[in-house]
Enzyme design. Structure first.
Site, short mmCIF file in Angstrom:
data_model
loop_
_atom_site.label_atom_id
_atom_site.label_comp_id
_atom_site.label_asym_id
_atom_site.label_seq_id
_atom_site.Cartn_x
_atom_site.Cartn_y
_atom_site.Cartn_z
CB SER A 16 -36.49 3.17 19.68
OG SER A 16 -36.39 4.31 18.86
CE LYS A 65 -31.28 8.88 12.85
NZ LYS A 65 -32.35 9.88 12.90
CD GLU A 77 -36.56 8.16 -4.63
OE1 GLU A 77 -35.94 7.17 -5.05
OE2 GLU A 77 -36.37 9.32 -5.05
CG ASN A 86 -35.29 6.11 10.53
OD1 ASN A 86 -35.62 5.45 9.55
ND2 ASN A 86 -36.14 6.83 11.23
CG ASP A 101 -35.91 10.36 11.23
OD1 ASP A 101 -36.51 9.72 12.10
OD2 ASP A 101 -34.68 10.49 11.19
N GLY A 127 -32.62 25.38 9.06
CA GLY A 127 -31.66 24.28 9.21
C GLY A 127 -31.59 23.47 7.94
CE1 TYR A 221 -36.53 13.46 19.79
CE2 TYR A 221 -36.85 12.92 22.10
CZ TYR A 221 -36.28 12.65 20.87
OH TYR A 221 -35.45 11.58 20.73
N GLY A 242 -41.75 18.13 18.72
CA GLY A 242 -40.91 17.12 18.07
C GLY A 242 -41.17 15.70 18.51
N1 LIG Z 1 -38.08 14.59 16.59
C1 LIG Z 1 -37.34 13.69 16.00
O1 LIG Z 1 -37.75 12.54 15.81
C2 LIG Z 1 -35.97 14.08 15.49
C3 LIG Z 1 -35.36 13.31 14.49
C4 LIG Z 1 -34.10 13.73 14.01
C5 LIG Z 1 -33.47 14.84 14.58
N2 LIG Z 1 -34.09 15.55 15.57
C6 LIG Z 1 -33.44 16.74 16.14
O2 LIG Z 1 -33.22 17.68 15.11
C7 LIG Z 1 -32.07 18.48 15.39
C8 LIG Z 1 -31.14 18.52 14.19
O3 LIG Z 1 -30.68 17.20 13.90
P1 LIG Z 1 -29.77 16.90 12.61
O4 LIG Z 1 -29.54 15.44 12.60
O5 LIG Z 1 -30.32 17.56 11.40
O6 LIG Z 1 -28.41 17.65 13.02
P2 LIG Z 1 -27.25 18.17 12.06
O7 LIG Z 1 -27.21 17.38 10.80
O8 LIG Z 1 -26.04 18.26 12.92
O9 LIG Z 1 -27.71 19.68 11.65
C9 LIG Z 1 -27.76 20.69 12.61
C10 LIG Z 1 -28.40 21.93 12.01
O10 LIG Z 1 -28.47 22.93 13.04
C11 LIG Z 1 -27.84 24.13 12.57
N3 LIG Z 1 -27.22 24.85 13.67
C12 LIG Z 1 -26.39 24.36 14.63
N4 LIG Z 1 -26.02 25.34 15.46
C13 LIG Z 1 -26.60 26.48 15.02
C14 LIG Z 1 -26.59 27.85 15.46
N5 LIG Z 1 -25.88 28.24 16.54
N6 LIG Z 1 -27.34 28.76 14.77
C15 LIG Z 1 -28.04 28.38 13.68
N7 LIG Z 1 -28.08 27.11 13.22
C16 LIG Z 1 -27.38 26.17 13.88
C17 LIG Z 1 -26.81 23.64 11.56
O11 LIG Z 1 -26.42 24.70 10.72
P3 LIG Z 1 -25.01 24.65 9.92
O12 LIG Z 1 -25.27 23.84 8.68
O13 LIG Z 1 -24.72 26.08 9.64
O14 LIG Z 1 -24.01 24.01 10.85
C18 LIG Z 1 -27.62 22.55 10.85
O15 LIG Z 1 -28.51 23.11 9.91
C19 LIG Z 1 -31.44 17.86 16.64
O16 LIG Z 1 -31.88 18.59 17.77
C20 LIG Z 1 -32.03 16.47 16.64
O17 LIG Z 1 -32.04 15.89 17.91
C21 LIG Z 1 -35.34 15.20 16.03
#
Ligand SMILES: NC(=O)c1ccc[n+]([C@@H]2O[C@H](COP(=O)([O-])OP(=O)(O)OC[C@H]3O[C@@H](n4cnc5c(N)ncnc54)[C@H](OP(=O)(O)O)[C@@H]3O)[C@@H](O)[C@H]2O)c1
Length: 285
Positions: A16, A65, A77, A86, A101, A127, A221, A242
């Site tokens: 950022s 967050k 909202e 965020n 986001d 996810g 990403y 991403g």
């Molecule tokens: N581009 C952007 O601006 C941006 C913004 C936010 C996040 N992200 C990225 O998005 C991703 C998720 O972030 P988050 O905050 O949502 O994380 P989170 O709350 O920890 O959720 C992780 C998700 O991944 C699933 N998962 C983890 N290991 C797995 C596996 N081996 N097989 C299948 N599913 C699996 C989890 O499933 P379970 O529920 O079964 O554990 C859950 O649905 C990260 O890589 C993060 O860096 C990117």
């Protein structure tokens, strides 16, 4: 001089400051965007202190967050639905939080594929974590034909469906094992799991059933081109990475703190890509 700040733990990897620094320079605005490492448990006190110290607001990254959400006097909202903040600022001495986001994802999607929801899309989200929660509201607001969520832990997918049952859009939880069969009626596939991230196994999915016009999006990403996106590209499918989400989520905060709406342009993207590809090992965030 106006100033904003990002908090995280750790926070050294956050992009950022690069994004906002680029816009401050390009738009000739006298301002500053700093970073601060804040320990878990100290978020509320830190956010109040920044207000007293004259910051206009800032961003919140992993793992703060949810803690920031609880610290706010008022939330948007989008933040309420996500249960996470965020982006924050101050109004009449009160701490206000938003979650940009999901809107960032939708803005990137619309910039890249303006016709993505015509005809009305069938969206499959893989996810059900914090990021998926943030995406659903802005996507549902575009009135797609339906949204389905497949998650390894089925209860989390169902919780999300229940939380968004009132959007007027059909929203359904699928078993994780049903994800490949579901591709046949999917026009937008979005990976929101952490699978495919640097240091993690690639996402386990075969894209054979996807229609040839379906868009494949990954919100991971780091790396910029995940195995999922590489596979989709090889198959000639349109892809969305991403990084665009990260860039677009920053727009509303900048406008609020510094008073001018910035544009996500090719030069900004190139600058962040250069940083992502730099040899120093950097984590996502
Ligand atoms: N581009 C952007 O601006 C941006 C913004 C936010 C996040 N992200 C990225 O998005 C991703 C998720 O972030 P988050 O905050 O949502 O994380 P989170 O709350 O920890 O959720 C992780 C998700 O991944 C699933 N998962 C983890 N290991 C797995 C596996 N081996 N097989 C299948 N599913 C699996 C989890 O499933 P379970 O529920 O079964 O554990 C859950 O649905 C990260 O890589 C993060 O860096 C990117």
């Amino acid at each position: 001089m106006k100033k904003a700040i990002i908090i995280g733990y750790p926070v050294g990897h956050a992009r950022s400051p690069l994004i906002h620094g680029y816009w401050l320079g390009k738009m000739g605005i006298k301002g500053d965007y700093e970073r601060a490492e804040v320990k878990p448990g100290d978020v509320a006190a830190a956010l109040r202190r920044f207000g007293r110290e004259g910051y206009a607001g800032g961003n919140v990254t992993v793992p703060h967050k949810e803690e920031a959400f609880l610290a706010c006097d008022h939330v948007s909202e989008a933040a309420r639905r996500a249960g996470a903040v965020n982006t924050f600022w101050y109004e009449n001495g009160q701490l206000v939080g938003d979650n940009t986001d999901g809107a960032g994802f939708a803005a990137h999607l619309e910039q890249q594929y303006p016709g993505w929801n015509n005809p009305a899309a069938s969206i499959l989200i893989l996810g059900a974590g914090g990021a998926a929660r943030g995406l659903i509201g802005p996507l549902a607001a575009r009135k797609p034909r339906r949204i389905r969520i497949a998650n390894r832990s089925p209860a989390r997918a169902q919780t999300l469906c229940d939380a968004f049952a009132q959007t007027g859009v059909s929203i359904e939880a699928l078993a994780w094992e049903a994800r490949e069969a579901a591709l046949a009626d999917t026009s937008l596939l979005i990976n929101t799991t952490s699978q495919g991230m640097a240091g993690q196994a690639p996402l386990d999915i075969a894209l054979d059933n996807l229609p040839k016009t379906a868009i494949v999006a990954d919100i991971v990403y780091v790396p910029l081109e995940t195995a999922l996106l590489a596979d989709a590209r090889k198959r000639g499918l349109p892809v969305l990475d991403g990084l665009g989400m990260l860039l677009h989520q920053a727009v509303p905060g900048f406008e609020r703190w510094f008073g001018a709406r910035p544009v996500v342009d090719d030069a900004l993207r190139a600058r962040i890509v250069e940083d992502l590809l730099s040899p120093a090992p950097r984590k996502e965030g």
